[in-house]
Design a protein around this motif. Structure first.
Motif, short mmCIF file in Angstrom:
data_model
loop_
_atom_site.label_atom_id
_atom_site.label_comp_id
_atom_site.label_asym_id
_atom_site.label_seq_id
_atom_site.Cartn_x
_atom_site.Cartn_y
_atom_site.Cartn_z
N ALA A 1 7.93 -14.75 -8.44
CA ALA A 1 7.61 -14.44 -7.05
C ALA A 1 7.02 -13.03 -6.93
O ALA A 1 6.05 -12.82 -6.18
N GLY A 2 7.57 -12.08 -7.66
CA GLY A 2 7.02 -10.73 -7.66
C GLY A 2 5.61 -10.68 -8.21
O GLY A 2 4.74 -9.97 -7.68
N LEU A 3 5.36 -11.45 -9.25
CA LEU A 3 4.02 -11.50 -9.83
C LEU A 3 3.04 -12.14 -8.85
O LEU A 3 1.90 -11.67 -8.69
N LEU A 4 3.46 -13.19 -8.17
CA LEU A 4 2.59 -13.82 -7.16
C LEU A 4 2.29 -12.86 -6.01
O LEU A 4 1.16 -12.78 -5.53
N LEU A 5 3.31 -12.11 -5.58
CA LEU A 5 3.10 -11.10 -4.55
C LEU A 5 2.12 -10.04 -5.04
O LEU A 5 1.22 -9.63 -4.30
N GLY A 6 2.29 -9.61 -6.28
CA GLY A 6 1.38 -8.62 -6.83
C GLY A 6 -0.05 -9.11 -6.91
O GLY A 6 -0.99 -8.36 -6.61
N TYR B 1 -5.64 -8.92 -5.02
CA TYR B 1 -6.88 -9.55 -4.57
C TYR B 1 -6.96 -9.66 -3.05
O TYR B 1 -7.95 -10.14 -2.52
N GLY B 2 -5.93 -9.23 -2.35
CA GLY B 2 -5.89 -9.34 -0.90
C GLY B 2 -6.08 -8.01 -0.21
O GLY B 2 -6.97 -7.23 -0.55
N PRO B 3 -5.20 -7.70 0.70
CA PRO B 3 -5.41 -6.57 1.60
C PRO B 3 -5.28 -5.19 0.97
O PRO B 3 -5.90 -4.25 1.43
N GLN B 4 -4.47 -5.03 -0.06
CA GLN B 4 -4.19 -3.68 -0.57
C GLN B 4 -5.06 -3.26 -1.75
O GLN B 4 -5.22 -2.07 -1.99
N ALA B 5 -5.56 -4.19 -2.51
CA ALA B 5 -6.37 -3.90 -3.70
C ALA B 5 -5.65 -2.93 -4.63
O ALA B 5 -6.21 -1.95 -5.10
N THR B 6 -4.37 -3.20 -4.89
CA THR B 6 -3.59 -2.38 -5.80
C THR B 6 -3.10 -3.23 -6.96
O THR B 6 -2.79 -4.40 -6.79
N GLU B 7 -3.06 -2.64 -8.13
CA GLU B 7 -2.62 -3.37 -9.31
C GLU B 7 -1.22 -2.98 -9.77
O GLU B 7 -0.71 -3.53 -10.73
#
Length: 105
Positions: free
Chosen positions: A17-22, A27-33
């Motif tokens: 679930a954490g990986l899916l959130l990441g 690829y969504g709103p935050q563009a953070t890796e």
């Protein structure tokens, strides 16, 4: 051993679930890796631990071959280890084989 399998299945699902959130954040709103970086590593470890615990549980709890195969394959799609653990608990596969009661059909 059944309790250990249940805990590791839960942790494997949480890291999925954490990986899916990441991935959603990447690829969504935050563009953070950073979340993918963290949960990718955690999930990699949890996946390997789950696979080992599933095989050890299968041997110690004397699971049939199909239950062992399902347990190992359940780690591949996201969040499948939780419902699998619930089904195994209901069927008595997480109990000591000497105390196992057959499930009525």
């Amino acid at each position: 051993m059944g309790r250990v399998f249940a805990w590791v299945a839960f942790l494997e699902a949480i890291t999925w679930a954490g990986l899916l959130l990441g991935m959603w954040l990447k690829y969504g709103p935050q563009a953070t890796e950073s979340v993918v970086w963290l949960f990718g590593r955690l999930h990699g470890v949890a996946f390997l631990v789950y696979a080992v615990v599933a095989v050890v549980a299968a041997v110690r709890l004397r699971w049939p071959w199909w239950a062992t195969l399902l347990a190992v394959l359940a780690a591949v799609p996201p969040l499948v280890t939780l419902p699998l653990e619930w089904v195994y608990r209901r069927r008595g596969l997480l109990a000591d084989p000497a105390q196992r009661v057959p499930v009525p059909r």
